[in-house]
Design an enzyme around this catalytic site. Structure first.
Site, PDB file in Angstrom:
ATOM      1  N   ASP A 201       0.906  -1.153   0.000  1.00  0.00           N
ATOM      2  CA  ASP A 201       0.000   0.000   0.000  1.00  0.00           C
ATOM      3  C   ASP A 201       0.938   1.194   0.000  1.00  0.00           C
ATOM      4  OD1 ASP A 201      -1.443   2.297   0.916  1.00  0.00           O
ATOM      5  OD2 ASP A 201      -3.042   0.946   1.518  1.00  0.00           O
ATOM      6  N   HIS A 202       1.028   1.887  -1.134  1.00  0.00           N
ATOM      7  CA  HIS A 202       2.120   2.856  -1.251  1.00  0.00           C
ATOM      8  C   HIS A 202       1.997   4.011  -0.254  1.00  0.00           C
ATOM      9  CE1 HIS A 202      -0.615   5.132  -3.917  1.00  0.00           C
ATOM     10  NE2 HIS A 202       0.148   6.170  -3.682  1.00  0.00           N
ATOM     11  N   HIS A 264      -5.792   2.919   1.332  1.00  0.00           N
ATOM     12  CA  HIS A 264      -5.074   4.099   1.819  1.00  0.00           C
ATOM     13  C   HIS A 264      -5.761   4.797   2.991  1.00  0.00           C
ATOM     14  CE1 HIS A 264      -3.077   3.230  -1.814  1.00  0.00           C
ATOM     15  NE2 HIS A 264      -3.783   3.976  -2.630  1.00  0.00           N
TER      16      HIS A 264
HETATM   17  C1  BG6 Z   1      -3.941   4.643  -6.133  1.00  0.00           C
HETATM   18  C2  BG6 Z   1      -5.350   4.688  -6.673  1.00  0.00           C
HETATM   19  O1  BG6 Z   1      -3.786   3.538  -5.284  1.00  0.00           O
HETATM   20  O2  BG6 Z   1      -3.670   5.838  -5.410  1.00  0.00           O
HETATM   21  C3  BG6 Z   1      -5.539   5.919  -7.540  1.00  0.00           C
HETATM   22  O3  BG6 Z   1      -5.617   3.516  -7.431  1.00  0.00           O
HETATM   23  C4  BG6 Z   1      -5.138   7.171  -6.802  1.00  0.00           C
HETATM   24  O4  BG6 Z   1      -6.892   6.006  -7.989  1.00  0.00           O
HETATM   25  C5  BG6 Z   1      -3.756   7.019  -6.183  1.00  0.00           C
HETATM   26  O5  BG6 Z   1      -5.146   8.249  -7.717  1.00  0.00           O
HETATM   27  C6  BG6 Z   1      -3.437   8.184  -5.265  1.00  0.00           C
HETATM   28  O6  BG6 Z   1      -2.106   8.111  -4.863  1.00  0.00           O
HETATM   29  P1  BG6 Z   1      -1.286   9.428  -4.475  1.00  0.00           P
HETATM   30  O7  BG6 Z   1       0.031   8.912  -3.987  1.00  0.00           O
HETATM   31  O8  BG6 Z   1      -1.200  10.257  -5.722  1.00  0.00           O
HETATM   32  O9  BG6 Z   1      -2.094  10.112  -3.414  1.00  0.00           O
END
Ligand code: BG6
Length: 514
Positions: A201-202, A264
């Site tokens: 989960d980044h 997230h």
């Molecule tokens: C991804 C989703 O996991 O996270 C996307 O699939 C979303 O829909 C993105 O835009 C958001 O990531 P960040 O790091 O730009 O907030």
């Protein structure tokens, strides 16, 4: 004041260990994630010395690409997306470590070729039998890839530690609902042991997200007031100004609840609300996270329309750009009931949080891109300064800004200069950029490195992912029984549907405008 940090990835004793040389195999390497995130992360890790020079990278995908073409595409990716400027001399050393293997994901021969390739790298490059598989394909391919890896004898199970490691990273979405997440876990466990599985989960790789735990547990002043006695409520906002960016096919199957909340947003909630783990290690941290998720009061049946608001954007202008209404996007049905926005109120039934509402919202095509967690404290029990002096008084709010302009601010009340007493809110601010003067590593750098080091603290365990899905699946089921929503119900470039405002008005509160 600028605080000197030599190398942010090196800071802290945990990273005194260097990863062993390994081969990284990325399934679905012709996709967007590889070009935008993974290859730039690997490039930067190699500059930092965290990708041993003999480590190899294999792109495994279906398109008819050659090694040369793969390298040139990846070079473009680094040029466009690397946090460090592209350096041709560094690239010259990096590019020969990239290899391409063309195969269908279900074709056993492809996996035989992969095994031969991996064995060759072990012999010629000294990768020591260590393998990291990264699943970055559409999720429907996960089961077959896992199965074929097992059949090809590449699971690395029952192999002595000295012969290297085998680990597998799984990109989100991890399942579609509780049932499919369980099925995927079962499938994975037939081939890999749980310790080998890294569900990514980044958001957990973002510096500011990790800082939530540091703020809470490395400071003595917050923990004593971090509870229902002092906190009125918590707001978590994740707003994106972009729409779905051509991902119609994926998004129609997903929607904001699955795409953002299940992963997230619940992670952010978890780090704000969890109990202190006994140590910042994989088992204690993940035990506490599961405990917290299990304490969330389920939102089922009739509670869903009361506590959850969904929305879909129409046309408009967001962050200065024209936005096509969601239902006119490519690969999106004109009758689509997929939500691009969710707001909800939830409660955590434990001693710390009983009765404190947590308001969460996430959406696409909103006014601006911002992610923040705001902890709003209770007002003083009595205003001794009289109503006139206190007219502009506002509650204390500790806002943790996750992105952009990463930082922390605390809103306090002060006396406005003058002869009488007039109380005004002011903000005390800390900004990452200004204070440290360096750009933090990208989330994928941190997470790839952690996986190579065998540290799964920032990855999701099977019970955690299932508990998160269980909460979300209750809502999905209730929605499926409700009449179809009246979409679109918010204008692109706004803060979302009116009903989301009403969710808070009913409690005499309102959303912040971060
Ligand atoms: C991804 C989703 O996991 O996270 C996307 O699939 C979303 O829909 C993105 O835009 C958001 O990531 P960040 O790091 O730009 O907030």
């Amino acid at each position: 004041m600028t605080i000197a940090v030599e190398n942010p990835l090196r800071a802290g004793s945990r990273l005194e260990n260097m990863p062993q040389p390994a081969t990284l195999v990325i399934f679905g390497a012709t996709g967007d994630l590889m070009k935008r995130k993974l290859v730039p992360a690997l490039y930067n890790l190699s500059i930092d010395g965290y990708l041993p020079p003999n480590s190899q990278i294999v792109g495994f995908a279906r398109r008819e690409w050659s090694d040369e073409y793969f390298r040139s595409e990846m070079c473009e990716g680094v040029q466009e997306h690397s946090r460090r400027p592209f350096d041709p001399a560094v690239w010259e050393g990096f590019a020969p470590r990239l290899h391409y293997l063309r195969s269908e994901f279900d074709n056993a021969e492809g996996y035989d070729q992969l095994r031969t390739m991996l064995d060759r790298f072990d012999k010629e490059n000294g990768t020591g039998g260590s393998r990291l598989f990264y699943l970055s394909t559409p999720p429907s391919y996960y089961p077959v890839i896992v199965e074929r890896l097992g059949e090809a004898g590449l699971s690395g199970r029952n192999i002595a530690k000295e012969s290297g490691y085998t680990r597998i990273i799984i990109e989100k979405p991890f399942g579609h609902d509780l049932e499919s997440a369980r099925a995927l876990n079962d499938h994975l466990h037939q081939v890999f042991a749980e310790e080998q599985i890294y569900r990514i989960d980044h958001y957990l790789g973002k510096e500011t997200v990790q800082n939530i735990l540091v703020l809470r547990f490395a400071n003595g002043i917050f923990e004593p007031i971090w509870n229902r006695h002092y906190i009125d409520h918590v707001q978590i906002t994740n707003a994106e100004s972009i729409g779905i960016e051509g991902r119609g096919r994926f998004y129609e199957e997903s929607g904001a609840l699955r795409d953002m909340v299940q992963s997230h947003i619940l992670q952010l909630l978890n780090l704000v609300a969890m109990e202190p783990p006994v140590a910042f290690d994989a088992t204690p941290v993940r035990d506490e996270k599961v405990k917290l998720l299990r304490s969330i009061r389920p939102i089922r049946g009739n509670l869903v329309p009361e506590q959850v608001v969904r929305g879909q954007y129409g046309g408009g202008v967001a962050a200065g750009k024209d936005v096509t209404p969601y239902h006119e996007e490519e690969n999106v049905s004109s009758e689509s009931t997929t939500e691009t926005y969710v707001a909800m109120k939830l409660f955590i039934d434990n001693f710390r949080w009983q009765g404190v509402p947590f308001y969460l919202r996430t959406g696409k095509a909103l006014t601006k891109r911002v992610t923040e967690i705001a902890i709003q404290f209770k007002q003083p029990p009595l205003s001794i300064f009289g109503s006139e002096a206190s007219r502009d008084m506002e509650p204390n709010v500790l806002a943790l800004r996750i992105q952009p302009d990463e930082g922390i601010s605390l809103k306090m009340q002060v006396k406005a200069p003058g002869t009488g007493i007039h109380i005004r809110p002011v903000k005390m601010e800390f900004r990452y950029g200004g204070s440290f003067g360096i750009e933090p590593p990208e989330a994928y750098e941190r997470l790839l490195l952690d996986c190579m080091l065998g540290d799964s603290t920032l990855f999701t365990r099977s019970d955690e992912v299932e508990t998160a899905w269980s909460l979300v699946t209750d809502i999905l089921q209730a929605w499926s029984k409700m009449p179809p929503p009246n979409f679109p119900n918010y204008e692109a470039g706004s803060w979302g549907p009116r009903d989301a405002d009403r969710l808070l008005y009913r409690d005499n509160r309102e959303w912040r405008w971060p």
